[in-house]
Write a protein that holds these residues in place. Structure first.
Motif, mmCIF file in Angstrom:
data_model
loop_
_atom_site.group_PDB
_atom_site.id
_atom_site.type_symbol
_atom_site.label_atom_id
_atom_site.label_comp_id
_atom_site.label_asym_id
_atom_site.label_seq_id
_atom_site.Cartn_x
_atom_site.Cartn_y
_atom_site.Cartn_z
ATOM 1 N N GLY A 104 47.319 -21.937 -39.852
ATOM 2 C CA GLY A 104 48.084 -23.143 -39.577
ATOM 3 C C GLY A 104 48.436 -23.354 -38.119
ATOM 4 O O GLY A 104 49.281 -24.198 -37.804
ATOM 5 N N VAL A 105 47.800 -22.629 -37.217
ATOM 6 C CA VAL A 105 48.092 -22.757 -35.787
ATOM 7 C C VAL A 105 46.918 -23.419 -35.067
ATOM 8 O O VAL A 105 45.792 -22.923 -35.126
ATOM 9 C CB VAL A 105 48.383 -21.380 -35.145
ATOM 10 C CG1 VAL A 105 48.529 -21.511 -33.637
ATOM 11 C CG2 VAL A 105 49.644 -20.777 -35.744
ATOM 12 N N ASN A 106 47.191 -24.528 -34.412
ATOM 13 C CA ASN A 106 46.193 -25.230 -33.606
ATOM 14 C C ASN A 106 46.579 -25.167 -32.140
ATOM 15 O O ASN A 106 47.767 -25.034 -31.803
ATOM 16 C CB ASN A 106 46.073 -26.697 -34.031
ATOM 17 C CG ASN A 106 45.045 -26.903 -35.130
ATOM 18 O OD1 ASN A 106 44.678 -25.952 -35.819
ATOM 19 N ND2 ASN A 106 44.585 -28.125 -35.315
ATOM 20 N N VAL A 107 45.585 -25.278 -31.274
ATOM 21 C CA VAL A 107 45.852 -25.282 -29.836
ATOM 22 C C VAL A 107 45.318 -26.569 -29.225
ATOM 23 O O VAL A 107 44.403 -27.198 -29.760
ATOM 24 C CB VAL A 107 45.195 -24.068 -29.143
ATOM 25 C CG1 VAL A 107 45.779 -22.769 -29.664
ATOM 26 C CG2 VAL A 107 43.683 -24.087 -29.303
ATOM 27 N N MET A 108 45.902 -26.954 -28.096
ATOM 28 C CA MET A 108 45.416 -28.094 -27.329
ATOM 29 C C MET A 108 44.974 -27.598 -25.959
ATOM 30 O O MET A 108 45.730 -26.884 -25.276
ATOM 31 C CB MET A 108 46.499 -29.167 -27.165
ATOM 32 C CG MET A 108 46.067 -30.353 -26.291
ATOM 33 S SD MET A 108 47.354 -31.631 -26.125
ATOM 34 C CE MET A 108 47.227 -32.411 -27.738
ATOM 35 N N ILE A 109 43.758 -27.960 -25.568
ATOM 36 C CA ILE A 109 43.217 -27.607 -24.260
ATOM 37 C C ILE A 109 43.047 -28.884 -23.451
ATOM 38 O O ILE A 109 42.353 -29.814 -23.886
ATOM 39 C CB ILE A 109 41.849 -26.893 -24.383
ATOM 40 C CG1 ILE A 109 41.961 -25.663 -25.283
ATOM 41 C CG2 ILE A 109 41.316 -26.520 -23.007
ATOM 42 C CD1 ILE A 109 42.818 -24.555 -24.724
#
Length: 210
Positions: A104-109
């Motif tokens: 459930g963890v997303n990242v933004m680059i």
């Protein structure tokens, strides 16, 4: 005869003195002495490792806000779904779930750097104040008190809202300072946390990368 004996005696005394003298050079202290090892008590304290189960405005575990995409991939791996598209221009802004990131963890680059970490459906991670998905807006407001900024939700009616807590650089206006760090609790129409975003000013974005 007396004079000759006196001269011989004087020579003998000089010889004995010469024989008793030590002409060896004095020992010198070493110029490069080996460093003395410090005991554990004398060692300077090291920075504590980031908790892999606690989300803060600075990151989650090995994933730190501001780190390069290459470093993030080294820590959490490539995107779990190679066919997914996280933004209209992935080279400018991209979102994905790394293969070794918690559920459930997303990242933004953005521009090659990690700017935001998002807790979404299935995430069991908590913030450093102990809040996670499903907690109530009321409990969060009571915990943070006057340090929280409340904004209406862009797409949902009240009680849906956004709760911002800035660790540094925040204000009631739109924050543009890239060094600012904060946490945004996204509250749904049931009055509970539906998502949590942590990082730099990108936490203010309400439509993914825009």
């Amino acid at each position: 005869m007396m004079i000759r004996l006196t001269a011989v005696s004087a020579c003998a005394l000089l010889s004995l003195a010469a024989c008793g003298r030590d002409d060896r050079p004095a020992a010198q202290a070493p110029t490069d002495a080996a460093p003395v090892a410090m005991t554990p008590a004398e060692q300077p304290p090291s920075a504590p490792a980031a908790d892999p189960n606690t989300l803060t405005s600075e990151g989650l575990g090995a994933a730190r806000i501001g780190m390069s995409k290459a470093d993030l991939i080294a820590a959490w791996g490539e995107r779990a779904n190679p066919k997914s598209v996280g933004g209209a221009e992935p080279e400018v802004c991209d979102q994905f779930h790394p293969v070794r990131a918690p559920e459930g963890v997303n990242v933004m680059i953005q521009d090659g750097k990690l700017t935001r970490i998002t807790l979404m459906r299935g995430a069991r991670i908590k913030t450093d104040r102990g809040f996670g998905l499903g907690d109530t807006a009321m409990a969060i407001k009571q915990a943070y008190g006057g340090s929280i900024f409340v904004e209406p939700h862009k797409y949902q009616a009240a009680p849906a809202e956004d709760l911002f807590v800035w660790a540094r650089g925040g204000s009631t206006n739109y924050v543009a300072d890239p060094s600012a760090r904060g946490v945004r609790y996204e509250i749904g129409m049931d009055g509970k946390v539906s998502m949590i975003h942590a990082g730099d000013p990108s936490i203010q974005l309400v439509e993914g990368c825009s």
